[in-house]
Scaffold this active site. Structure first.
Site, PDB file in Angstrom:
ATOM      1  N   HIS A 140       0.817  -1.212   0.000  1.00 60.00           N
ATOM      2  CA  HIS A 140       0.000   0.000   0.000  1.00 60.00           C
ATOM      3  C   HIS A 140       0.856   1.270   0.000  1.00 60.00           C
ATOM      4  O   HIS A 140       0.717   2.137  -0.852  1.00 60.00           O
ATOM      5  CB  HIS A 140      -0.890   0.036   1.253  1.00 60.00           C
ATOM      6  CG  HIS A 140      -1.710  -1.186   1.477  1.00 60.00           C
ATOM      7  ND1 HIS A 140      -2.856  -1.477   0.770  1.00 60.00           N
ATOM      8  CD2 HIS A 140      -1.561  -2.207   2.375  1.00 60.00           C
ATOM      9  CE1 HIS A 140      -3.381  -2.611   1.212  1.00 60.00           C
ATOM     10  NE2 HIS A 140      -2.624  -3.077   2.172  1.00 60.00           N
TER      11      HIS A 140
HETATM   12  O1  RIB Z   1      -4.776   0.265   5.064  1.00 65.04           O
HETATM   13  C1  RIB Z   1      -3.406   0.097   4.793  1.00 65.04           C
HETATM   14  C2  RIB Z   1      -2.596   1.055   5.587  1.00 65.04           C
HETATM   15  O2  RIB Z   1      -2.724   0.768   6.967  1.00 65.04           O
HETATM   16  C3  RIB Z   1      -1.092   0.947   5.304  1.00 65.04           C
HETATM   17  O3  RIB Z   1      -0.498   2.191   5.495  1.00 65.04           O
HETATM   18  C4  RIB Z   1      -0.605  -0.016   6.338  1.00 65.04           C
HETATM   19  O4  RIB Z   1       0.778   0.171   6.656  1.00 65.04           O
HETATM   20  C5  RIB Z   1      -1.454   0.383   7.506  1.00 65.04           C
HETATM   21  O5  RIB Z   1      -0.842   1.518   8.112  1.00 65.04           O
END
Ligand code: RIB
Ligand code: CA
Length: 315
Positions: A240
């Site tokens: 992500h």
């Molecule tokens: O939903 C994904 C996010 O939440 C990413 O940044 C992961 O590292 C968590 O922080």
């Protein structure tokens, strides 16, 4: 004067936060001017330690400052089911070998922006608490922020409740401050980041005999991929946060649409929802460039090249 874009990453490492830091550190297009940490995936002491260990591993001397240990008004919700008790379960990182700054992340963000000759890009990859605090404390810094390219939210996709993505859900009040700040925003949300996946084959392909970075990254990504397969049935590790950095390095890696986005802070069932007005029905002025498509294979090749470069750097 180099023409590298100066960025600050505010993060909660976190496996994908680690990959975001590594991608930025290895890139010729960006200058990692600082790393700030926030409580999120794990408690503030752990995310701070993790960021320091990652920078120690890759021998990056970017300044590091620790931030908030809890959201603006809510209780912290950590994510050990994805990141483990350490926040980076799956491998042992080297002990911290850098000296972090003794200043709060929000103050570091303010100082760094005020002292920078050029505008900078902020890349938050965790709950937006530090960013909101900096904007509240020193609204004048808005003139020094070229853009906020954040990992968070989603138009159709979610992962904490059926309505919300984790980073926004944990601190919706902070997210509201950021989304209403008037600063140009690119929202790299789950609609694209759940497709920014390194498959088990991609992960194993990172293995290089004696590769000091891949020796750590491969087992960490195996852990993260397993957790995401068990919980969401994803076919690998969704990086992500690294996609947000990739979108700064190569903006064309995502396709965006300029839309109005509001953050729900009062909803009983919809806390943290990023309400994306795709058809403009609210008639509210668009405030966010929402990433809706991505070049997933280009992204994986960027990640692979970054790890290979860091392996070579460490010899
Ligand atoms: O939903 C994904 C996010 O939440 C990413 O940044 C992961 O590292 C968590 O922080
Ligand atoms: Ca994160």
């Amino acid at each position: 004067m180099n023409n590298r874009k100066k960025i600050l990453i505010d993060c909660d490492p976190g496996h994908d936060d680690m990959m975001a830091i590594m991608l930025a550190s290895a890139s010729k297009e960006v200058e990692l001017a600082g790393v700030t940490t926030v409580a999120g995936n794990q408690t503030g002491d752990k995310t701070f330690r993790n960021a320091c260990q990652v920078l120690t591993l890759i021998k990056d001397n970017a300044p590091v400052a620790r931030g908030s240990d809890k959201p603006l008004v809510r209780e912290l919700l950590t994510a050990p089911q994805f990141h483990g008790q350490t926040g980076l379960d799956g491998a042992d990182l080297p002990p911290v070998g850098i000296k972090p700054l003794d200043v709060h992340a929000a103050d570091f963000i303010i100082m760094t922006l005020e002292q920078s000759r050029e505008k900078m890009v902020l890349v938050p990859t965790g709950p937006l608490t530090n960013i909101a605090l900096a904007l509240i404390k020193a609204p004048r810094i808005k003139e020094k922020v070229e853009r906020i390219v954040l990992m968070g939210g989603g138009m159709h996709d979610s992962n904490v409740t059926p309505a919300a993505e984790y980073n926004i859900y944990v601190d919706p009040e902070a997210a509201k401050v950021v989304f209403e700040s008037g600063v140009p925003i690119t929202m790299v949300g789950l609609d694209v980041t759940n497709r920014a996946i390194m498959t088990p084959e991609d992960i194993e392909a990172l293995t290089v005999p004696g590769g000091k970075v891949s020796d750590v990254v491969v087992p960490l990504l195996r852990f993260f991929a397993r957790a995401n397969k068990d919980i969401f049935g994803l076919p690998g590790a969704p990086l992500h946060d690294a996609l947000a950095v990739a979108a700064v390095i190569e903006p064309g890696i995502v396709e965006t649409k300029h839309l109005h986005v509001a953050v729900e802070t009062a909803g009983e069932l919809t806390r943290g929802m990023t309400l994306v007005d795709f058809y403009g029905v609210t008639k509210q002025k668009p405030n966010v460039d929402v990433a809706l498509e991505l070049d997933a294979r280009r992204f994986v090749s960027m990640m692979t090249a970054a790890i290979e470069k860091l392996n070579r750097k460490l010899g």
